[in-house]
Write an enzyme that holds these catalytic residues in place. Structure first.
Site, PDB file in Angstrom:
ATOM      1  N   GLU A 288      -1.414  80.929  -5.538  1.00 16.50           N
ATOM      2  CA  GLU A 288      -0.626  79.689  -5.588  1.00 16.50           C
ATOM      3  C   GLU A 288      -0.180  79.255  -4.194  1.00 16.50           C
ATOM      4  O   GLU A 288       0.970  78.873  -3.969  1.00 16.50           O
ATOM      5  CB  GLU A 288       0.564  79.845  -6.535  1.00 16.50           C
ATOM      6  CG  GLU A 288       0.149  80.179  -7.967  1.00 16.50           C
ATOM      7  CD  GLU A 288       1.313  80.147  -8.962  1.00 16.50           C
ATOM      8  OE1 GLU A 288       2.478  80.115  -8.516  1.00 16.50           O
ATOM      9  OE2 GLU A 288       1.038  80.136 -10.188  1.00 16.50           O
TER      10      GLU A 288
ATOM     11  N   GLU B  73      -3.940  83.307 -14.853  1.00 21.12           N
ATOM     12  CA  GLU B  73      -2.694  83.855 -15.369  1.00 21.12           C
ATOM     13  C   GLU B  73      -2.224  83.027 -16.557  1.00 21.12           C
ATOM     14  O   GLU B  73      -2.218  81.793 -16.496  1.00 21.12           O
ATOM     15  CB  GLU B  73      -1.573  83.848 -14.314  1.00 21.12           C
ATOM     16  CG  GLU B  73      -1.806  84.746 -13.121  1.00 21.12           C
ATOM     17  CD  GLU B  73      -0.674  84.637 -12.094  1.00 21.12           C
ATOM     18  OE1 GLU B  73       0.459  84.275 -12.473  1.00 21.12           O
ATOM     19  OE2 GLU B  73      -0.944  84.899 -10.900  1.00 21.12           O
TER      20      GLU B  73
END
Length: 503
Positions: A121, A268
């Site tokens: 991220e 995820e």
């Protein structure tokens, strides 16, 4: 005009689908975090993976001991370049080549490394490293090309779904325009190397941030009546869960940048099993429901409404609860197992293939929701004990399940009896929205619920023993009957709609 546009977009979607690896079968993997005070040894981790038939894992680094333990297991491994190493690799081709030599070349082919995730991220958590993200991906890929491993090991970078703005309706979604200088060359790289966009998708956070706009059932993949499904007004595609809507929003965002053949892999996704007072829906039952339904959804190769049948392989976050993670209670409770290898909850996975061996479909129960409107619960209880033909005699005074003498407790027993009488079929634990499935055995004392087959053996499954709705011997409070007609009317209408749509 809107209908024509919807048909055109749907046709284009179907044409694009053929370019998105339609022949690949979706898989479910698991992330392995290490912020644990008593971290199991790599050998213990691999033993758990084997016992649970987990064939795909993602590591948040390239731990040497873990990679050695995974050797000769055939488990497919995604390794990661941690964020704190990204700047060095993104600024130096030789540093990237050394990283590949040390962490990849020294382990393949014994360890089945299939992907390298560059950072985590980065665009949303480490914006100062964003300018070197694509160069890091290119440098790592060049080292793989030199070793003739580029066709076997894909390179990508996991992104938070928050890089997608205005995610509903999905057809109007777009990437944060300020990220275009990174996203455009990144997508070009993925396209040219045959890789996939890695996306972290968390319906839990979407649900929490929606302030009640997103229904809990919609976030948990629970079945919705057709009139509750979300419809994209531009494409007329129906969305039955948040997960699909977020994935399709990313697909549409790529298409608006003229990239239509890059598949998405969800790196995820999960649901926390415990939270503090501000997170009342971080519960064992909700975590179980989400992950069980997610696994079945992925393994069924359902795809998304935009790309039906196209694999959306997904890694569950995560294998272990991480007690050392900073932040709220929920941050420490995303795991399927504790550090000793004991399951936090037991998934119910029949029909989802062999992934994860702790299947307890036969140990699920149907209970009344604690926060459900009491009048609706009363009406549902009377229906179960009457037209539902459940034997409610255990609820009579002085019988085993009379205490606690509450509407919720009595309804839970009756709901569970009906649910198991109907073979735990989809839709038989709803009762107009006042019931829910749980894996926690609600039996107490001498009151053994019908779902506890191993404890009480059998339960009544004969219509001859059913008691009428108006009978005071049905074990139901007499005041329950006042809402039966309303409840039955709603139920009948629902059944008519369900039949028209699905049969």
């Amino acid at each position: 005009m809107r209908s024509s546009m919807g048909s055109l977009l749907l046709l284009l979607s179907l044409l694009v689908a053929s370019a998105l690896s339609a022949n690949e079968e979706a898989f479910v993997g698991v992330n392995i975090g290490t912020d644990i005070s008593d971290m199991p040894s790599p050998t213990q981790v691999v033993a758990l993976l084997k016992a649970q038939q987990i064939h795909h894992v993602r590591l948040f680094d390239a731990d040497q001991a873990m990679l050695l333990a995974l050797a000769n297991t055939r488990i497919r491994v995604t390794v990661s370049v941690p964020n704190d190493q990204l700047l060095g690799i993104g600024q130096s081709n030789s540093t990237a080549a050394n990283w590949v030599a040390r962490n990849i070349l020294s382990h393949v082919p014994a360890t089945n490394i299939t992907a390298i995730a560059i950072g985590s991220e980065v665009l949303t958590t480490l914006p100062n490293a964003a300018p070197v993200l694509v160069s890091a991906m290119k440098f790592i890929h060049s080292a793989l090309v030199a070793a003739n491993l580029d066709s076997k090991i894909k390179v990508s970078a996991p992104h938070s779904s928050s890089i997608v703005l205005d995610s509903f309706p999905p057809s109007q979604a777009f990437f944060n325009r300020s990220l275009d200088p990174v996203m455009v060359p990144l997508l070009k790289f993925l396209q040219s190397t045959g890789s996939y966009l890695m996306l972290n998708v968390y319906p839990y956070y979407d649900y929490m941030k929606s302030d009640g706009v997103i229904p809990l059932d919609y976030a948990l993949f629970r079945p919705l009546p057709p009139n509750k499904e979300a419809v994209d007004p531009n494409t007329l595609l129906h969305y039955t869960n948040v997960f699909d809507a977020v994935v399709d929003a990313a697909y549409f965002s790529m298409s608006y940048l003229n990239f239509t053949n890059i598949p998405i892999m969800v790196t995820e996704s999960g649901w926390p099993s415990k939270g503090d007072s501000s997170e009342p829906d971080a519960t064992l039952d909700n975590a179980n429901t989400y992950n069980s339904n997610l696994i079945k959804h992925v393994r069924n190769n359902t795809g998304t409404p935009k790309h039906p049948g196209i694999a959306v392989s997904t890694y569950i976050y995560e294998l272990y609860n991480e007690d050392l993670r900073p932040g709220s209670i929920s941050e420490k409770n995303w795991g399927l197992f504790d550090s000793s290898g004991m399951s936090v909850y037991t998934l119910h996975l029949t029909g989802s293939g062999t992934v994860l061996a702790n299947d307890t479909t036969n140990q699920t129960y149907c209970v009344a929701k604690e926060n459900a409107e009491k009048k609706m619960v009363q009406a549902a209880l009377d229906w179960a004990c009457g037209p539902g033909k459940v034997d409610c005699t255990p609820l009579l005074q002085e019988n085993p399940c009379y205490e606690p003498n509450t509407v919720i407790a009595h309804a839970s027993y009756a709901f569970d009896a009906y649910y198991h009488k109907m073979g735990m079929a989809d839709g038989t634990c709803d009762f107009n929205g006042v019931a829910t499935v749980t894996t926690s055995d609600p039996s107490n004392g001498s009151c053994i619920y019908p779902g506890s087959g191993g404890r009480n053996g059998t339960f009544t499954n004969s219509s001859s023993n059913a008691l009428s709705t108006n009978s005071t011997s049905a074990g139901c409070h007499s005041q329950y009957s006042q809402d039966v007609r309303i409840f039955l009317s709603s139920l009948i209408v629902g059944l008519i709609i369900w039949t028209a749509v699905f049969l």
